[in-house]
Motif scaffolding. Sequence first.
Motif, mmCIF file in Angstrom:
data_model
loop_
_atom_site.group_PDB
_atom_site.id
_atom_site.type_symbol
_atom_site.label_atom_id
_atom_site.label_comp_id
_atom_site.label_asym_id
_atom_site.label_seq_id
_atom_site.Cartn_x
_atom_site.Cartn_y
_atom_site.Cartn_z
ATOM 1 N N PRO A 174 -0.575 5.088 93.787
ATOM 2 C CA PRO A 174 -0.993 3.694 93.795
ATOM 3 C C PRO A 174 -1.055 3.150 95.224
ATOM 4 O O PRO A 174 -0.227 3.490 96.060
ATOM 5 C CB PRO A 174 0.102 2.968 93.000
ATOM 6 C CG PRO A 174 0.816 4.031 92.255
ATOM 7 C CD PRO A 174 0.657 5.292 93.034
ATOM 8 N N LYS A 175 -2.054 2.345 95.492
ATOM 9 C CA LYS A 175 -2.234 1.752 96.820
ATOM 10 C C LYS A 175 -2.031 0.252 96.773
ATOM 11 O O LYS A 175 -2.042 -0.371 95.717
ATOM 12 C CB LYS A 175 -3.639 2.087 97.362
ATOM 13 C CG LYS A 175 -3.815 3.548 97.671
ATOM 14 C CD LYS A 175 -2.875 3.938 98.789
ATOM 15 C CE LYS A 175 -2.928 5.379 99.140
ATOM 16 N NZ LYS A 175 -1.923 5.749 100.110
ATOM 17 N N ASP A 176 -1.861 -0.335 97.955
ATOM 18 C CA ASP A 176 -1.575 -1.766 98.068
ATOM 19 C C ASP A 176 -2.774 -2.651 97.761
ATOM 20 O O ASP A 176 -2.620 -3.753 97.264
ATOM 21 C CB ASP A 176 -1.063 -2.092 99.477
ATOM 22 C CG ASP A 176 0.284 -1.440 99.760
ATOM 23 O OD1 ASP A 176 1.046 -1.209 98.793
ATOM 24 O OD2 ASP A 176 0.567 -1.160 100.933
ATOM 25 N N THR A 177 -3.979 -2.182 98.089
ATOM 26 C CA THR A 177 -5.154 -3.030 97.886
ATOM 27 C C THR A 177 -6.107 -2.384 96.885
ATOM 28 O O THR A 177 -6.164 -1.159 96.769
ATOM 29 C CB THR A 177 -5.916 -3.252 99.211
ATOM 30 O OG1 THR A 177 -6.495 -2.012 99.628
ATOM 31 C CG2 THR A 177 -4.991 -3.793 100.303
ATOM 32 N N ARG A 197 -9.242 -2.082 97.176
ATOM 33 C CA ARG A 197 -10.214 -1.272 97.927
ATOM 34 C C ARG A 197 -9.668 0.140 98.190
ATOM 35 O O ARG A 197 -10.365 1.136 98.008
ATOM 36 C CB ARG A 197 -10.560 -1.964 99.230
ATOM 37 C CG ARG A 197 -11.605 -1.239 100.027
ATOM 38 C CD ARG A 197 -11.884 -1.979 101.315
ATOM 39 N NE ARG A 197 -12.827 -1.232 102.111
ATOM 40 C CZ ARG A 197 -13.896 -1.744 102.668
ATOM 41 N NH1 ARG A 197 -14.161 -3.021 102.505
ATOM 42 N NH2 ARG A 197 -14.688 -1.004 103.397
ATOM 43 N N GLU A 198 -8.406 0.237 98.618
ATOM 44 C CA GLU A 198 -7.782 1.544 98.862
ATOM 45 C C GLU A 198 -7.656 2.335 97.557
ATOM 46 O O GLU A 198 -7.892 3.538 97.527
ATOM 47 C CB GLU A 198 -6.403 1.381 99.501
ATOM 48 C CG GLU A 198 -6.439 0.887 100.928
ATOM 49 C CD GLU A 198 -5.037 0.583 101.460
ATOM 50 O OE1 GLU A 198 -4.077 0.460 100.655
ATOM 51 O OE2 GLU A 198 -4.899 0.469 102.684
ATOM 52 N N SER A 199 -7.275 1.642 96.489
ATOM 53 C CA SER A 199 -7.147 2.299 95.182
ATOM 54 C C SER A 199 -8.483 2.844 94.716
ATOM 55 O O SER A 199 -8.567 3.975 94.213
ATOM 56 C CB SER A 199 -6.605 1.323 94.140
ATOM 57 O OG SER A 199 -5.291 0.970 94.447
ATOM 58 N N GLU A 200 -9.554 2.076 94.878
ATOM 59 C CA GLU A 200 -10.882 2.504 94.449
ATOM 60 C C GLU A 200 -11.369 3.688 95.280
ATOM 61 O O GLU A 200 -11.991 4.610 94.756
ATOM 62 C CB GLU A 200 -11.890 1.349 94.530
ATOM 63 C CG GLU A 200 -13.293 1.722 94.081
ATOM 64 C CD GLU A 200 -13.339 2.407 92.715
ATOM 65 O OE1 GLU A 200 -14.157 3.341 92.552
ATOM 66 O OE2 GLU A 200 -12.572 2.047 91.809
ATOM 67 N N ARG A 201 -11.077 3.707 96.567
ATOM 68 C CA ARG A 201 -11.472 4.816 97.428
ATOM 69 C C ARG A 201 -10.801 6.113 96.964
ATOM 70 O O ARG A 201 -11.441 7.151 96.838
ATOM 71 C CB ARG A 201 -11.120 4.524 98.890
ATOM 72 C CG ARG A 201 -11.682 5.546 99.856
ATOM 73 C CD ARG A 201 -11.123 5.404 101.249
ATOM 74 N NE ARG A 201 -9.670 5.432 101.289
ATOM 75 C CZ ARG A 201 -8.925 6.516 101.066
ATOM 76 N NH1 ARG A 201 -9.495 7.661 100.765
ATOM 77 N NH2 ARG A 201 -7.617 6.457 101.103
ATOM 78 N N PRO A 217 -5.818 9.839 87.617
ATOM 79 C CA PRO A 217 -6.934 9.081 88.170
ATOM 80 C C PRO A 217 -7.943 8.633 87.113
ATOM 81 O O PRO A 217 -8.873 7.906 87.417
ATOM 82 C CB PRO A 217 -7.581 10.077 89.133
ATOM 83 C CG PRO A 217 -7.268 11.394 88.556
ATOM 84 C CD PRO A 217 -5.912 11.252 87.916
ATOM 85 N N VAL A 218 -7.789 9.085 85.876
ATOM 86 C CA VAL A 218 -8.702 8.698 84.801
ATOM 87 C C VAL A 218 -7.895 8.157 83.631
ATOM 88 O O VAL A 218 -6.717 8.461 83.482
ATOM 89 C CB VAL A 218 -9.578 9.879 84.328
ATOM 90 C CG1 VAL A 218 -10.473 10.367 85.432
ATOM 91 C CG2 VAL A 218 -8.740 11.012 83.812
#
Length: 170
Positions: free
Chosen positions: A105-108, A110-114, A159-160
């Motif tokens: 898991p990412k903080d933003t 945008r990072e999560s989507e990347r 991731p899915v």
Amino acid sequence: EVPEAGRKAILSTTLKLMDVAKEHVALPLAAMSALPLVASILRPTFSAWLIGKTEAGKSVLAHLHQSRFGTFPAFPQNFESTPTSVERSMNTTKDSLLVVDDYCPKDTPRESERQRALAHSIIRSVGNGASRGRAKSTTEERTDFPPRGITICTAEESPVGPGGAASLGN
């Protein structure tokens, strides 16, 4: 192609690594670790995902399996890498294991989507046995870099969603 003596050493070490993790983790990993020995014949269309909590030992276990195929930097690829870098590594890692480490898991958003986009790119590329097609500005095709080895990803979450579990070999 892996020489016969190398194949025997890899299989022997794979059996020893069965004692490092619980059977439900060790057995699929052992099978994935043996696949590079026949990957050029079978052309597997799936990758393995070690999914678990932080500090559960996923990365160490994946690296132990990868290290039997040679000396690698700690992890040649991770989910901070660019899609092109991962694609090239999946192509150059022929008859071997490639670990793509740390889908988490990412903080933003945008990072999560990347990260999610990179994970889906890995799943599609391995599943299709092909890389993303590219062309030059002249419309001439560029060199293709399809995956040629076995990919193992480590992750803290899938991731899915549940509908995509079959793509992950769950």
